[in-house]
Enzyme design. Structure first.
Site, PDB file in Angstrom:
ATOM      1  N   SER A  19       0.840  -1.218   0.000  1.00 57.69           N
ATOM      2  CA  SER A  19       0.000   0.000   0.000  1.00 57.69           C
ATOM      3  C   SER A  19       0.863   1.252   0.000  1.00 57.69           C
ATOM      4  CB  SER A  19      -0.936   0.014   1.220  1.00 57.69           C
ATOM      5  OG  SER A  19      -0.182   0.200   2.392  1.00 57.69           O
ATOM      6  N   SER A 185      11.924   9.655   7.850  1.00 61.19           N
ATOM      7  CA  SER A 185      10.879  10.679   7.930  1.00 61.19           C
ATOM      8  C   SER A 185      11.489  11.986   8.428  1.00 61.19           C
ATOM      9  CB  SER A 185       9.806  10.203   8.919  1.00 61.19           C
ATOM     10  OG  SER A 185       8.887  11.225   9.163  1.00 61.19           O
ATOM     11  N   TYR A 207       7.978   6.695  17.375  1.00 66.50           N
ATOM     12  CA  TYR A 207       8.119   6.821  15.914  1.00 66.50           C
ATOM     13  C   TYR A 207       9.362   7.662  15.577  1.00 66.50           C
ATOM     14  CZ  TYR A 207       6.765   7.713  11.022  1.00 66.50           C
ATOM     15  OH  TYR A 207       6.735   7.805   9.646  1.00 66.50           O
TER      16      TYR A 207
HETATM   17  N1  LIG Z   1       2.465   8.910   5.006  1.00 69.19           N
HETATM   18  C1  LIG Z   1       3.301   9.817   5.460  1.00 69.19           C
HETATM   19  O1  LIG Z   1       2.950  11.021   5.583  1.00 69.19           O
HETATM   20  C2  LIG Z   1       4.708   9.451   5.812  1.00 69.19           C
HETATM   21  C3  LIG Z   1       5.618  10.457   6.158  1.00 69.19           C
HETATM   22  C4  LIG Z   1       6.932  10.100   6.472  1.00 69.19           C
HETATM   23  C5  LIG Z   1       7.332   8.775   6.433  1.00 69.19           C
HETATM   24  N2  LIG Z   1       6.404   7.823   6.098  1.00 69.19           N
HETATM   25  C6  LIG Z   1       6.885   6.427   6.068  1.00 69.19           C
HETATM   26  O2  LIG Z   1       6.571   5.866   4.810  1.00 69.19           O
HETATM   27  C7  LIG Z   1       6.527   4.429   4.938  1.00 69.19           C
HETATM   28  C8  LIG Z   1       5.323   3.896   4.189  1.00 69.19           C
HETATM   29  O3  LIG Z   1       4.158   4.339   4.849  1.00 69.19           O
HETATM   30  P1  LIG Z   1       2.856   4.820   4.066  1.00 69.19           P
HETATM   31  O4  LIG Z   1       2.663   6.252   4.385  1.00 69.19           O
HETATM   32  O5  LIG Z   1       2.928   4.388   2.653  1.00 69.19           O
HETATM   33  O6  LIG Z   1       1.715   4.070   4.875  1.00 69.19           O
HETATM   34  P2  LIG Z   1       0.955   2.698   4.571  1.00 69.19           P
HETATM   35  O7  LIG Z   1       0.218   2.764   3.309  1.00 69.19           O
HETATM   36  O8  LIG Z   1       0.199   2.396   5.824  1.00 69.19           O
HETATM   37  O9  LIG Z   1       2.148   1.678   4.391  1.00 69.19           O
HETATM   38  C9  LIG Z   1       2.803   1.090   5.469  1.00 69.19           C
HETATM   39  C10 LIG Z   1       3.163  -0.298   5.031  1.00 69.19           C
HETATM   40  O10 LIG Z   1       3.907  -0.912   6.085  1.00 69.19           O
HETATM   41  C11 LIG Z   1       3.341  -2.181   6.307  1.00 69.19           C
HETATM   42  N3  LIG Z   1       3.572  -2.635   7.672  1.00 69.19           N
HETATM   43  C12 LIG Z   1       3.233  -2.040   8.821  1.00 69.19           C
HETATM   44  N4  LIG Z   1       3.595  -2.807   9.857  1.00 69.19           N
HETATM   45  C13 LIG Z   1       4.183  -3.916   9.317  1.00 69.19           C
HETATM   46  C14 LIG Z   1       4.759  -5.089   9.858  1.00 69.19           C
HETATM   47  N5  LIG Z   1       4.801  -5.303  11.174  1.00 69.19           N
HETATM   48  N6  LIG Z   1       5.253  -6.018   9.015  1.00 69.19           N
HETATM   49  C15 LIG Z   1       5.215  -5.831   7.683  1.00 69.19           C
HETATM   50  N7  LIG Z   1       4.675  -4.752   7.116  1.00 69.19           N
HETATM   51  C16 LIG Z   1       4.164  -3.808   7.923  1.00 69.19           C
HETATM   52  C17 LIG Z   1       1.866  -1.997   6.047  1.00 69.19           C
HETATM   53  O11 LIG Z   1       1.239  -3.241   5.881  1.00 69.19           O
HETATM   54  P3  LIG Z   1      -0.331  -3.464   6.207  1.00 69.19           P
HETATM   55  O12 LIG Z   1      -1.069  -2.975   5.014  1.00 69.19           O
HETATM   56  O13 LIG Z   1      -0.437  -4.928   6.419  1.00 69.19           O
HETATM   57  O14 LIG Z   1      -0.626  -2.657   7.422  1.00 69.19           O
HETATM   58  C18 LIG Z   1       1.930  -1.172   4.786  1.00 69.19           C
HETATM   59  O15 LIG Z   1       2.158  -1.966   3.676  1.00 69.19           O
HETATM   60  C19 LIG Z   1       6.521   4.135   6.437  1.00 69.19           C
HETATM   61  O16 LIG Z   1       7.812   3.724   6.837  1.00 69.19           O
HETATM   62  C20 LIG Z   1       6.221   5.490   7.055  1.00 69.19           C
HETATM   63  O17 LIG Z   1       6.750   5.608   8.359  1.00 69.19           O
HETATM   64  C21 LIG Z   1       5.121   8.106   5.776  1.00 69.19           C
END
Ligand SMILES: NC(=O)c1ccc[n+]([C@@H]2O[C@H](COP(=O)([O-])OP(=O)(O)OC[C@H]3O[C@@H](n4cnc5c(N)ncnc54)[C@H](OP(=O)(O)O)[C@@H]3O)[C@@H](O)[C@H]2O)c1
Length: 344
Positions: A19, A185, A207
């Protein structure tokens, strides 16, 4: 990767690939390298969500190669098992995206902290800008303890990925370079991280601590692995509306606020909002010569007011010494797991 021959089929392994930023990175890697130019492996914890993501990629790119390996990055047993599967599947991994992330918001906005930080500050405007661009101190976070006795956020974001790298050493680098690309991040906060409490058992920003740990770990990996042609870098997708942010506010609130965020791009370039914009630095890194990148910088996705995507680098407040200590502590924890010893 620019150092690879364009004829070689790249192997890209992406944790959290089902995702948000991870899935979009997978799609853009297929677009950039062509259906036949890259083999994607989505590393996910949930089979059904992984299959749905794989099918969505194959719908638009029917000739692409997309595989799935199931790993829960918060479970070390699962990481070790999944890494074995990856070693059997791939002789060499070119791009290892350590992108899975947990941000556990349990109690909403930290209003009192936010107000006191802003009004007690000598420059409230600057402080507010800092809080909104990094998220620092803005949200009350939760954490929990995994079945293996680890702090959930530390295990998911940092330690599980550390173990994955250790377990994949034999298929990284050597004959040709490999890039390890961590999704960090702007919320990576040096003051939240304490190497003596690397799991953040006693703090309020698991975090920010885990993401700073990622920045440190990347430096430590370069020190140890560059000679084997393994290059580690961290990046930041900026603010992106994904499942992760929908845990903070429901999506409808984000969509109501969207015009504000788009307008604010005049001042704040990391309000990327879409996964496509947010994945810019992840995709960009895959196209660089990793030897020429700065191991002490984080590469960040940005979007201009007119919607143009670009990448900037930010010097990190990280030193080799603390990175080395973090590496050694993670390694000793990992060795305990391997030997089946109790962890404290
Ligand atoms: N969105 C933002 O504004 C933002 C900003 C800065 C950094 N980030 C970083 O970007 C990265 C991607 O996040 P995203 O924003 O794209 O959110 P997201 O769509 O929720 O993606 C997070 C992904 O991590 C997986 N995940 C979570 N816990 C896990 C575990 N224990 N084992 C395996 N997979 C796991 C989730 O799987 P499930 O679908 O099974 O939950 C999902 O595929 C993360 O590292 C986040 O910290 C995001």
């Amino acid at each position: 990767m620019s150092t690879n021959s364009s004829k070689k089929k790249l192997v890209a392994v992406i944790t959290g690939g089902n995702s948000g930023v991870g899935l979009m990175t997978a799609e853009r890697l297929i677009i950039v390298n062509g259906d036949e130019g890259v083999e994607i492996c989505l590393v996910c914890r949930n089979k059904q969500r992984a299959e749905t993501a794989k099918n969505s990629l194959l719908k638009t790119h029917p000739n692409a190669t997309v595989d799935i390996v199931l790993i829960d990055t918060s479970s070390i047993a699962s990481v070790i098992k999944g890494a074995k599967e990856l070693r059997v599947k791939y002789k060499h991994i070119d791009l290892l995206y350590l992108n899975a992330g947990a941000f556990l918001v349990r109690r909403g906005i930290n209003w009192s902290h936010m107000m006191s930080e802003i009004f007690d500050s000598e420059s409230p405007g600057q402080k507010m800008l800092h809080m909104f661009t990094t998220g620092e101190g803005l949200l009350l976070q939760g954490d929990s303890v995994t079945e293996e006795g680890l702090q959930q956020v530390f295990a998911t974001n940092l330690f599980g990925h550390f173990v994955l790298v250790q377990e994949l050493k034999s298929v990284l680098g050597n004959e040709s370079p490999s890039q390890v690309i961590w999704t960090s991040s702007r919320a990576s906060v040096k003051s939240s991280f304490n190497v003596n409490d690397m799991q953040h058992k006693n703090g309020q920003d698991p975090y920010g601590s885990s993401k700073f740990g990622i920045d440190l770990m990347s430096v430590a990996l370069n020190e140890r692995m560059n000679k084997q042609k393994v290059y580690s870098h961290t990046c930041c997708p900026g603010l992106v509306l994904t499942n992760l942010t929908s845990a903070i506010f429901p999506m409808w609130i984000w969509y109501m606020l969207l015009p504000f965020f788009l307008l604010m791009r005049i001042l704040i370039s990391n309000f990327n909002m879409t996964a496509c914009n947010g994945s810019e630095s992840l995709v960009w890194l895959s196209q660089q010569n990793p030897e020429k990148l700065d191991p002490h910088s984080r590469y960040e996705s940005n979007t201009s007011f007119l919607g143009k995507r670009y990448v900037t680098s930010r010097k990190l407040p990280v030193d080799v010494g603390p990175g080395d200590r973090l590496f050694k502590q993670c390694d000793s924890l990992y060795q305990k797991f391997k030997k089946g010893l109790p962890i404290d």
